[in-house]
Enzyme design. Sequence first.
Site, mmCIF file in Angstrom:
data_model
loop_
_atom_site.group_PDB
_atom_site.id
_atom_site.type_symbol
_atom_site.label_atom_id
_atom_site.label_comp_id
_atom_site.label_asym_id
_atom_site.label_seq_id
_atom_site.Cartn_x
_atom_site.Cartn_y
_atom_site.Cartn_z
ATOM 1 N N LYS A 48 0.813 -1.227 0.000
ATOM 2 C CA LYS A 48 0.000 0.000 0.000
ATOM 3 C C LYS A 48 0.843 1.272 0.000
ATOM 4 O O LYS A 48 0.468 2.292 0.569
ATOM 5 C CB LYS A 48 -0.990 0.007 1.172
ATOM 6 C CG LYS A 48 -1.817 -1.256 1.317
ATOM 7 C CD LYS A 48 -2.412 -1.737 -0.015
ATOM 8 C CE LYS A 48 -3.444 -0.775 -0.583
ATOM 9 N NZ LYS A 48 -3.961 -1.264 -1.911
ATOM 10 N N GLY A 50 2.056 2.554 -3.050
ATOM 11 C CA GLY A 50 2.112 3.067 -4.412
ATOM 12 C C GLY A 50 2.663 2.064 -5.404
ATOM 13 O O GLY A 50 3.137 2.438 -6.482
ATOM 14 N N HIS A 108 6.917 -7.385 -2.278
ATOM 15 C CA HIS A 108 6.826 -6.696 -0.982
ATOM 16 C C HIS A 108 7.759 -7.366 0.035
ATOM 17 O O HIS A 108 7.748 -7.010 1.216
ATOM 18 C CB HIS A 108 5.401 -6.764 -0.417
ATOM 19 C CG HIS A 108 4.360 -6.064 -1.228
ATOM 20 N ND1 HIS A 108 4.535 -4.793 -1.720
ATOM 21 C CD2 HIS A 108 3.115 -6.453 -1.603
ATOM 22 C CE1 HIS A 108 3.438 -4.428 -2.379
ATOM 23 N NE2 HIS A 108 2.578 -5.412 -2.329
ATOM 24 N N SER A 138 -4.498 2.671 4.661
ATOM 25 C CA SER A 138 -4.754 1.997 3.389
ATOM 26 C C SER A 138 -4.691 0.477 3.554
ATOM 27 O O SER A 138 -5.505 -0.260 2.980
ATOM 28 C CB SER A 138 -3.737 2.463 2.343
ATOM 29 O OG SER A 138 -4.011 1.899 1.085
ATOM 30 N N SER A 228 -2.219 8.851 -13.705
ATOM 31 C CA SER A 228 -2.871 9.569 -12.602
ATOM 32 C C SER A 228 -3.841 8.627 -11.895
ATOM 33 O O SER A 228 -4.322 7.650 -12.485
ATOM 34 C CB SER A 228 -3.628 10.789 -13.126
ATOM 35 O OG SER A 228 -4.767 10.375 -13.886
ATOM 36 N N LYS A 230 -6.877 9.124 -11.062
ATOM 37 C CA LYS A 230 -8.190 9.182 -11.726
ATOM 38 C C LYS A 230 -8.236 8.253 -12.929
ATOM 39 O O LYS A 230 -9.209 7.507 -13.105
ATOM 40 C CB LYS A 230 -8.473 10.624 -12.156
ATOM 41 C CG LYS A 230 -9.794 10.806 -12.892
ATOM 42 C CD LYS A 230 -9.967 12.258 -13.327
ATOM 43 C CE LYS A 230 -11.240 12.428 -14.161
ATOM 44 N NZ LYS A 230 -11.392 13.833 -14.625
ATOM 45 N N MET A 232 -6.134 5.667 -13.650
ATOM 46 C CA MET A 232 -5.893 4.278 -13.282
ATOM 47 C C MET A 232 -7.101 3.650 -12.600
ATOM 48 O O MET A 232 -7.399 2.475 -12.790
ATOM 49 C CB MET A 232 -4.659 4.175 -12.374
ATOM 50 C CG MET A 232 -3.350 4.416 -13.109
ATOM 51 S SD MET A 232 -1.908 4.274 -12.018
ATOM 52 C CE MET A 232 -2.029 2.566 -11.486
#
Length: 293
Positions: A48, A50, A108, A138, A228, A230, A232
């Site tokens: 979480k 990015g 991760h 998140s 961005s 929005k 994605m």
Amino acid sequence: MELVQDTSRPPLVYVKGVPLVKYFAEGLGSLESFQAQPDDLLISTYPKAGTTWISHILDMIYQGGDLEKCNRAPIFIRVPFLEFCAPGVPSGMETLQDTPAPRLIKTHLPLALLPQTLLDQKVKVVYVARNAKDVAVSYYHFYRMAKVHPEPGTWDSFLEKFMAGEVSHGSWYQHVREWWELSRTHPVLYLFYEDMKENPKREILKVLEFLGRSLPEETVDHIVQHTSFKEMKKNPMSNYGTIPINLMDPNISPFMRKGITGDWKTTFTVTQNEHFNADYAEKMAGCDLTFRS
């Protein structure tokens, strides 16, 4: 992708002291056969922070900014998740077998669980770190919707587990610190989520320089636009909309929820914030990493 049976939210399994999703822990053995290639690029983050964002940016760079090529497959196929394993879907290792070079690979994993071949081959790494409080919020919502995790419980109890490193992939503090230390001796580009939000074009140019690549300015601007939050969020090839609901239920919480900085302020109580700050000061003492909210 076929539907699978309910994953039943199994408890975490500890491997070398690191708690992991049960299925990930069971699949770690397959990583022993993993062989890094010199032109691999590893994308490393704590969950979480990015990950999907930087993955989409890098794939767009690799495809020369061609959005149609980037929409060839979901992000988890274009950028295989190294340790991923879950019932009824291809594992990260299986996906990697069909991935042509040069490969983008996501993980991760803390260094204790990372295949040594990645370090031996001096594979380049793009690492993204994010403010711990935003990560915790998140991650809590991700635990709620991603059913491979145990039930998160209340926000307050989850926050305590997060601070103690008792969530999948272990301690945020250890993760960001050990990858920061590695960047002194290994080719690691260490980025910050908050910097990416502030000026994505500047950070994409850093990535290009790190990769030894160049793109026309209009192509870079095109990448900024189409990576961005929005854009994605509405793109099924980047928003995990093709994952079976049995694994991830967007009706509980969307995979791409808000994507902003400082959202922790709407969730933390004053008491939680004070408690977290004290814990943070103790665990990050002596480290020159600086995070913004």
